[in-house]
Design a protein around this motif. Structure first.
Motif, mmCIF file in Angstrom:
data_model
loop_
_atom_site.group_PDB
_atom_site.id
_atom_site.type_symbol
_atom_site.label_atom_id
_atom_site.label_comp_id
_atom_site.label_asym_id
_atom_site.label_seq_id
_atom_site.Cartn_x
_atom_site.Cartn_y
_atom_site.Cartn_z
ATOM 1 N N SER A 1 -11.186 -2.445 -3.873
ATOM 2 C CA SER A 1 -12.139 -1.432 -4.369
ATOM 3 C C SER A 1 -13.525 -2.021 -4.614
ATOM 4 O O SER A 1 -14.155 -1.766 -5.635
ATOM 5 N N TYR B 1 -5.890 8.453 -2.145
ATOM 6 C CA TYR B 1 -5.550 7.044 -1.992
ATOM 7 C C TYR B 1 -4.944 6.789 -0.606
ATOM 8 O O TYR B 1 -5.266 5.812 0.069
ATOM 9 N N SER C 1 0.825 -1.211 0.000
ATOM 10 C CA SER C 1 0.000 0.000 0.000
ATOM 11 C C SER C 1 0.859 1.260 0.000
ATOM 12 O O SER C 1 0.598 2.199 -0.764
ATOM 13 N N ALA D 1 1.065 6.515 -7.086
ATOM 14 C CA ALA D 1 -0.086 7.290 -7.565
ATOM 15 C C ALA D 1 0.239 8.775 -7.667
ATOM 16 O O ALA D 1 -0.296 9.477 -8.540
ATOM 17 N N VAL E 1 -8.802 8.190 -8.145
ATOM 18 C CA VAL E 1 -7.409 7.757 -8.223
ATOM 19 C C VAL E 1 -7.077 7.267 -9.624
ATOM 20 O O VAL E 1 -6.015 7.583 -10.173
ATOM 21 N N TRP F 1 -12.631 5.675 -3.412
ATOM 22 C CA TRP F 1 -11.354 6.215 -3.867
ATOM 23 C C TRP F 1 -11.062 5.887 -5.331
ATOM 24 O O TRP F 1 -10.277 6.579 -5.990
ATOM 25 N N THR F 2 -11.681 4.851 -5.853
ATOM 26 C CA THR F 2 -11.232 4.267 -7.117
ATOM 27 C C THR F 2 -11.363 5.204 -8.328
ATOM 28 O O THR F 2 -10.382 5.400 -9.061
ATOM 29 N N TYR G 1 0.783 4.180 -2.832
ATOM 30 C CA TYR G 1 0.439 5.577 -2.554
ATOM 31 C C TYR G 1 1.436 6.514 -3.245
ATOM 32 O O TYR G 1 1.055 7.522 -3.862
#
Length: 478
Positions: A214, A156, A133, A140, A225, A221-222, A137
Motif C-alpha cells: 500500500s 481489495y 492475497s 476482508a 478496505v 485500496w487502503t 481477500y
C-alpha cells in the motif's frame, strides 16, 4: 536431497497440512470454531519453533530459501497470525458469527507469507504472493451480511488482481530478457549492465509489490478496505503481510538486481516520498480512526521503503527493524479498537474517543502509546524504527537520499497533528457516555502490545538489532 528439501520447508509444510486437516475437521464437527481455532494456534506455534530452530539452506533447487532473513520474517509473521486468531474469533462471536473458516484462512495467509519471505525465484515469489492475497481477500469480506465489508473485499480483490497482473507481467519480462527465474541466475544475467527490457520488467515488479505494501501512488485500496473490513482482520493485514512483502521486495532487489542499485533507488525514493506525503497530508482530514490509521500505514511504509532505497545491508536491516516494530504496534492499535464499544456500537471515530481516559484508563494509555509511537517520539518503538531508517539513508552517501530523508522527516512533523489530536481528545474532551466492558482477549492483546511498544522494546532492541543485522547480511548487499 528431497528429504533435505522437506526439512528446510518444515514450517510451510506444517501450516499447509494443518490448514487441510482443520478444513476437513471443521466441515464435520457440529461446533468446530473453537477446536479449529486452537488447532490453528498450535500449528502456528509449532511452525514458529520449527522456523527458529530448523536447518538453513536452499530447497527445491533454490526456489525456497531458509536463511536468517526468512526466519526473522517468519517468526514475526507466525506470531502475529497466532495472536490474530483469538482476537478475530472473539470479535466475530460477539456478533453472533461463528466461522471456523477464519483460523483456516489465517493459516493459509501465513503459509503464503512464509513462502514470500523465503522465495528464491520468480515462480515461488508469485505463488506465495497469490496464496496470501487470496486468503486476505476472503478475510476482508468475511462479514458477509455487512455491505461495507463486502465492498472492502471486492475493492481489495479487484485492485489486488491488477497488482498481481503488473507483478506477473514484470516477472515475465525479466524472465524473457534474462532467460532465468532464479534470483541468483537473473543477477548473473544482468551483471555489469541491465538492459532496457529487464529494467522495464523490474519497474513493473516494483509497481506490483508497491500495491501489496500500500505504498503511494498504489495505495488507493487502503483507506476503503481498512474502514470496511472487520477490525481484527485489519489488525492482521496491516502488519504481517506488509513485512512479508517488504522482505520479498528486498530479496528481489538485493539478490536479483544488485548491479542495478542506481536505477531502482530512484524509483524507491519517489515511492517513499509520495507515500510519506500522502499519508501525512491526507490523514489530516480523517475523523474515522480506521481510515486515519490507513493513511498512517501508507506513511509508515514510505519510511520502510526509504530504508530499502539506501541499497545497503544497513538499509535492509533498518527496514526489517522498522517493520517488525510496526507490526506489533499496529496490531495493538486495532486490538484497542476491537475492545472498545458503546451500547454495542464500536468506537471508530475521533469523537467516539472523547473522555476515554476517565472511563478506560488502561486502553486510553495503550492508544496514547501507539499514537506517540506512530509519531516517532522517543523512547517508543516507532522512534527506534525511524531512527534506523534515517540513519541508513544518511549513511548511504547519496545526496539525493539525504534530502529525501529530510523531506520524510518533515512529513513526520506534519503527521504529528493527527496523532496528537487523538491523544488530546481521549485525555481532555468530555465523554459522550459510558463505554461497554471490553472483552478480555482484545484487552490483553492491546495492553501487551502497548507494553512491548514501551517499555519492553528498550530491553529487546539489542536482540532485535542483532537478528535484523544477521537477516540483512543473508541477502548479500554490501
Amino acid at each position: 536431497m528431497f528429504t533435505t528439501d522437506l526439512a528446510l520447508a518444515t514450517p510451510q509444510l506444517i501450516l499447509a497440512l494443518a490448514a487441510l486437516a482443520l478444513l476437513v475437521i471443521g466441515a464435520f464437527l457440529p461446533r468446530p470454531d473453537r477446536v479449529v481455532g486452537f488447532g490453528a494456534m498450535a500449528a502456528l506455534a509449532i511452525a514458529t519453533f520449527a522456523a527458529a530452530t530448523g536447518p538453513r539452506g536452499l530447497a527445491f533447487h533454490g526456489a525456497l530459501s531458509a536463511d536468517a532473513a526468512s526466519v526473522f520474517a517468519q517468526v514475526v509473521i507466525y506470531l502475529s497470525s497466532l495472536v490474530a486468531i483469538p482476537l478475530g474469533q472473539g470479535w466475530f462471536a460477539r456478533r453472533g458469527i461463528r466461522l471456523f473458516e477464519f483460523p483456516v484462512l489465517i493459516l493459509l495467509a501465513a503459509l503464503g507469507m512464509g513462502m514470500m519471505a523465503g522465495a528464491g525465484d520468480l515462480l515461488s515469489l508469485y505463488v506465495g504472493v497469490e496464496l496470501q492475497s487470496l486468503a486476505l481477500y476472503v478475510l476482508a469480506a468475511l462479514q458477509r451480511d455487512d455491505a461495507k465489508a463486502s465492498e472492502a473485499g471486492l475493492k481489495y480483490f479487484v485492485l489486488g488482481a491488477l497488482s498481481s497482473g503488473l507483478l506477473l507481467y514484470g516477472a515475465s519480462l525479466v524472465y524473457g530478457f534474462s532467460g532465468a527465474i532464479r534470483f541468483d541466475a537473473i543477477a548473473a544475467a544482468v551483471q555489469g549492465q541491465a538492459g532496457t527490457g529487464i529494467l522495464f520488467g523490474l519497474v513493473f515488479m516494483i509497481c506490483g509489490l508497491a500495491f501489496k505494501i500500500s505504498a503511494a501512488p498504489f495505495h488507493m485500496w487502503t483507506p476503503d478496505v481498512y474502514e470496511g473490513a472487520p477490525t481484527p482482520v485489519v489488525a492482521y493485514f496491516a502488519g504481517a503481510p506488509k513485512l512479508a512483502a517488504m522482505l520479498l521486495f528486498a530479496r528481489v532487489l538485493a539478490e536479483a538486481f544488485p548491479e542495478a542499485i542506481p536505477q531502482w533507488r530512484q524509483v524507491l525514493i519517489l515511492i517513499a516520498l509520495a507515500s510519506v506525503a500522502v499519508g501525512a497530508l491526507a490523514g489530516l482530514a480523517q475523523t474515522n480512526l480506521k481510515r486515519l490509521w490507513a493513511y498512517s500505514s501508507i506513511a509508515n511504509v514510505g519510511y520502510a521503503v526509504l530504508g530499502l532505497a539506501a541499497g545497503t545491508a544497513e538499509g535492509i536491516q533498518a527496514m526489517l527493524v522498522f517493520m517488525a516494530l510496526y507490526s506489533v504496534s499496529v496490531m495493538g492499535f486495532f486490538a484497542c479498537l476491537a475492545a472498545l464499544s458503546r451500547n454495542g456500537r464500536p468506537l471508530e471515530t475521533l469523537g467516539d474517543m472523547a473522555g476515554l481516559f476517565q472511563q478506560r484508563p488502561w486502553l486510553s494509555l495503550a492508544l496514547t502509546i501507539f499514537a506517540l509511537s506512530g509519531l516517532g517520539l522517543p523512547p517508543f518503538a516507532g522512534f527506534w524504527g525511524k531512527y534506523y531508517v534515517f540513519k541508513a539513508a544518511v549513511n548511504a552517501g547519496d545526496p539525493i537520499l539525504l534530502w529525501a530523508a529530510v523531506a520524510a522527516l518533515v512529513g513526520t512533523v506534519i503527521a504529528a497533528f493527527y496523532y496528537l489530536r487523538l491523544v488530546k481528545v481521549m485525555w481532555l474532551d468530555p465523554a459522550p457516555g459510558p463505554t461497554d466492558t471490553p472483552p478480555v482477549e482484545a484487552g490483553i492483546i492491546a495492553i501487551s502490545a502497548a507494553a512491548f511498544t514501551f517499555p519492553v522494546v528498550l530491553a529487546l532492541m539489542p536482540a532485535i538489532d542483532s537478528y535484523a543485522k544477521a537477516a540483512a547480511a543473508a541477502l548479500g548487499l554490501g
